[in-house]
Write an enzyme that holds these catalytic residues in place. Structure first.
Site, PDB file in Angstrom:
ATOM      1  N   ASP A  91       0.859  -1.173   0.000  1.00 31.06           N
ATOM      2  CA  ASP A  91       0.000   0.000   0.000  1.00 31.06           C
ATOM      3  C   ASP A  91       0.898   1.225   0.000  1.00 31.06           C
ATOM      4  O   ASP A  91       2.020   1.192   0.499  1.00 31.06           O
ATOM      5  CB  ASP A  91      -0.929  -0.012   1.210  1.00 31.06           C
ATOM      6  CG  ASP A  91      -1.965   1.090   1.085  1.00 31.06           C
ATOM      7  OD1 ASP A  91      -2.234   1.510  -0.058  1.00 31.06           O
ATOM      8  OD2 ASP A  91      -2.500   1.533   2.114  1.00 31.06           O
ATOM      9  N   ASP A 270      -8.235  -7.380   0.859  1.00 30.16           N
ATOM     10  CA  ASP A 270      -7.339  -7.514   1.999  1.00 30.16           C
ATOM     11  C   ASP A 270      -8.073  -6.960   3.195  1.00 30.16           C
ATOM     12  O   ASP A 270      -8.992  -6.164   3.044  1.00 30.16           O
ATOM     13  CB  ASP A 270      -6.064  -6.697   1.790  1.00 30.16           C
ATOM     14  CG  ASP A 270      -6.331  -5.223   2.018  1.00 30.16           C
ATOM     15  OD1 ASP A 270      -6.910  -4.591   1.120  1.00 30.16           O
ATOM     16  OD2 ASP A 270      -5.996  -4.710   3.104  1.00 30.16           O
ATOM     17  N   CYS A 308     -12.751 -27.257   9.732  1.00 32.40           N
ATOM     18  CA  CYS A 308     -11.527 -26.548   9.384  1.00 32.40           C
ATOM     19  C   CYS A 308     -10.313 -27.461   9.492  1.00 32.40           C
ATOM     20  O   CYS A 308     -10.200 -28.262  10.422  1.00 32.40           O
ATOM     21  CB  CYS A 308     -11.369 -25.350  10.312  1.00 32.40           C
ATOM     22  SG  CYS A 308      -9.902 -24.385   9.957  1.00 32.40           S
ATOM     23  N   CYS A 310      -7.155 -26.306   9.692  1.00 32.88           N
ATOM     24  CA  CYS A 310      -5.986 -25.560  10.158  1.00 32.88           C
ATOM     25  C   CYS A 310      -5.355 -26.236  11.374  1.00 32.88           C
ATOM     26  O   CYS A 310      -5.987 -27.075  12.025  1.00 32.88           O
ATOM     27  CB  CYS A 310      -6.356 -24.113  10.478  1.00 32.88           C
ATOM     28  SG  CYS A 310      -7.045 -23.880  12.124  1.00 32.88           S
ATOM     29  N   CYS A 313      -7.404 -25.997  14.671  1.00 30.01           N
ATOM     30  CA  CYS A 313      -8.599 -26.843  14.727  1.00 30.01           C
ATOM     31  C   CYS A 313      -8.260 -28.329  14.777  1.00 30.01           C
ATOM     32  O   CYS A 313      -8.986 -29.122  15.365  1.00 30.01           O
ATOM     33  CB  CYS A 313      -9.506 -26.545  13.542  1.00 30.01           C
ATOM     34  SG  CYS A 313     -10.328 -24.949  13.707  1.00 30.01           S
ATOM     35  N   HIS A 339      -5.948 -19.781  12.514  1.00 29.81           N
ATOM     36  CA  HIS A 339      -7.293 -20.204  12.149  1.00 29.81           C
ATOM     37  C   HIS A 339      -7.999 -19.164  11.274  1.00 29.81           C
ATOM     38  O   HIS A 339      -8.560 -19.493  10.231  1.00 29.81           O
ATOM     39  CB  HIS A 339      -8.150 -20.489  13.375  1.00 29.81           C
ATOM     40  CG  HIS A 339      -9.584 -20.710  13.016  1.00 29.81           C
ATOM     41  ND1 HIS A 339     -10.043 -21.893  12.485  1.00 29.81           N
ATOM     42  CD2 HIS A 339     -10.639 -19.858  13.001  1.00 29.81           C
ATOM     43  CE1 HIS A 339     -11.325 -21.766  12.187  1.00 29.81           C
ATOM     44  NE2 HIS A 339     -11.710 -20.535  12.479  1.00 29.81           N
TER      45      HIS A 339
END
Length: 399
Positions: A91, A270, A308, A310, A313, A339
């Site tokens: 940015d 984003d 999930c 991840c 999890c 997560h």
RNA sequence: GGGUCAGUGGCCGAGUGGUCAAUGGCAUCAGACUGUAAAUCUGACGGCGGAAGCCUACGGUGGUUCAAAUCCAUCCUGGCCCA
């Protein structure tokens, strides 16, 4: 950089595509984790890759102040500095002109800035921003713009847009007058502004597309305006943008906003929400947001989200994460961040998959059948932002 | 046994005649967070009531006073000093 449109939804404006960059291909729609200070807070590169992050953000203003350009140049750019070898978007610092407004003074095309860190004076201009982003070596460079606040009257928005357009033109001119520093090419994205005014937004699209950029971002949304306005403008702007260039909705958003934006033709998004909220104890699931600090999770030995995949999890329970949060343990923030980032990326991945398989409408419908959309807090958020700003100023003044 | 200091809401701790249901902090219970000045911010936090308000509360009891967490007496409990 090359954008290829692969698929278009029949009944929505949604689309799937690929962006070829110097550091690899990005499959869109894509969510981009925010890594302001050359780090996606609390996560290592390995963890980002495990979550299938394709591209991350960096920030011109913040990296310019710290570690500073000498370090960045000596490191050989941001990729090498943080050892992230996939695409990076930076940015321009335009958002900080908005969020740190009380520390700046705009005089023509030069912004005099007081560092929020030590109060030192800095001069910023479109040219400065381009030079910094050349040194950072990001794959996607953003033009320097002004993000208008909300509410914002038409006259202010119109004048701000004129300035922003002038800055965008200067950004482009300066960007093109310099070569990349590290042997890989960089793309330049424009930013459509115009606050909540349709006529200004259209004017902005016209001006920028006539000028011609590698991609087009929509800025100045989710700054406190009602949701319906945000969605409506996203749709209208996307409808006017060229099909053969990627579209980036800046700073968006909540899971429901991400899907609504994709449905309206956005390719890239984003947001700090997954990482910030993770640190503040909120995590996202396909059944909605949960506030992990709540007493009800104390003895809940199920995972955050049974679907999930991840690390958090697969290995830990809500009760454990609840405990870590309440103990203010750093692992809690890390696991929650893993997560949330995983969830946001999985959301866009599934949206893309649905698009590629011509079943986006079903995916969209199923998501909203299950996911409870949060109440619109846009008005309170303006007040919150103001309170926080005042506190920062008071803290500065008291020492 | 004598002296001395202290006992405040779940905890720590401010308050030393009315503006005190009582500053703060912690804990607790909720809420927020959208191109990151964010491991941050906001609200609630004795009981009943929608509210006005009423009731119960600053170790116990008894006083002084129009009025006491605040002053006096006494008792209880704890710290320290002396014997």
């Amino acid at each position: 950089m090359k954008f290829t449109l692969e698929k278009r939804s029949a009944s929505f404006s949604a689309r799937a595509g690929t962006i070829q960059t110097a550091h690899g291909i990005i499959k869109t729609p894509v969510f981009m984790p925010v890594g302001t200070h050359a780090t996606v807070k609390a996560l290592s590169n390995d963890e980002l890759e495990a979550a299938n992050a394709q591209i991350i953000l960096g920030n011109t203003y913040h990296l310019y102040l710290r570690p500073g350009m000498e370090v960045m140049q000596a490191a050989g750019g941001l990729h090498k500095f943080m050892n992230w070898n996939k695409p990076i978007l930076t940015d321009s610092g335009g958002f900080q002109i908005f969020s740190l407004a009380h520390l700046r003074k705009i005089e023509g095309d030069v912004i005099t800035f007081r560092s929020h860190i030590d109060g030192s004076l800095h001069r910023f201009s479109p040219e400065t921003s381009m030079e910094i982003q050349r040194i950072l070596g990001s794959d996607i460079v953003m033009v320097f713009d002004e993000c208008t606040p909300y509410p914002c009257d038409h006259e202010y928005a119109r004048k701000s847009l004129q300035t922003t357009h002038r800055w965008e033109k200067s950004s482009k001119d300066h960007f093109q007058s310099r070569d990349p520093l590290y042997g890989h090419s960089q793309a330049l994205f424009a930013i459509v502004q115009g606050s909540v005014y349709e006529d200004l937004r259209y004017e902005s699209v016209k001006y920028l597309t006539d000028e011609g950029f590698d991609g087009y971002a929509i800025g100045g949304l989710a700054v406190g305006e009602p949701k319906d306005i945000m969605y409506d403008l996203t749709q209208k702007v996307c409808d006017k943008l060229p099909e053969d260039r990627p579209r980036y909705l800046m700073g968006i958003g909540k899971p429901e906003d991400i899907l609504q934006s994709i449905a309206r033709g956005v390719d890239m998004m984003d947001c700090v929400l997954p990482t910030r909220n993770a640190r503040n104890g909120s995590v996202y699931t396909w059944d909605g947001k949960i506030n992990l600090k709540n007493h009800r999770y104390k003895k809940d030995f199920t995972p955050l989200d049974p679907e999930c995949g991840c690390y958090a999890c697969r290995n830990h329970s809500r009760a454990y994460l609840h405990h870590l949060y309440r103990q203010n343990e750093i692992l809690g923030m890390r696991l929650n961040s893993m997560h949330n980032i995983h969830f946001f990326l999985e959301l866009t991945r599934r949206a893309r998959e649905a698009l590629m398989e011509d079943r986006f409408p079903e995916f969209y419908r199923d998501f909203f059948t299950r996911y409870p959309v949060e109440k619109d807090h846009s008005k309170e958020n303006i007040v919150h932002r103001e309170n926080r700003r005042k506190r920062h100023i008071e803290a500065d003044e008291s020492g």
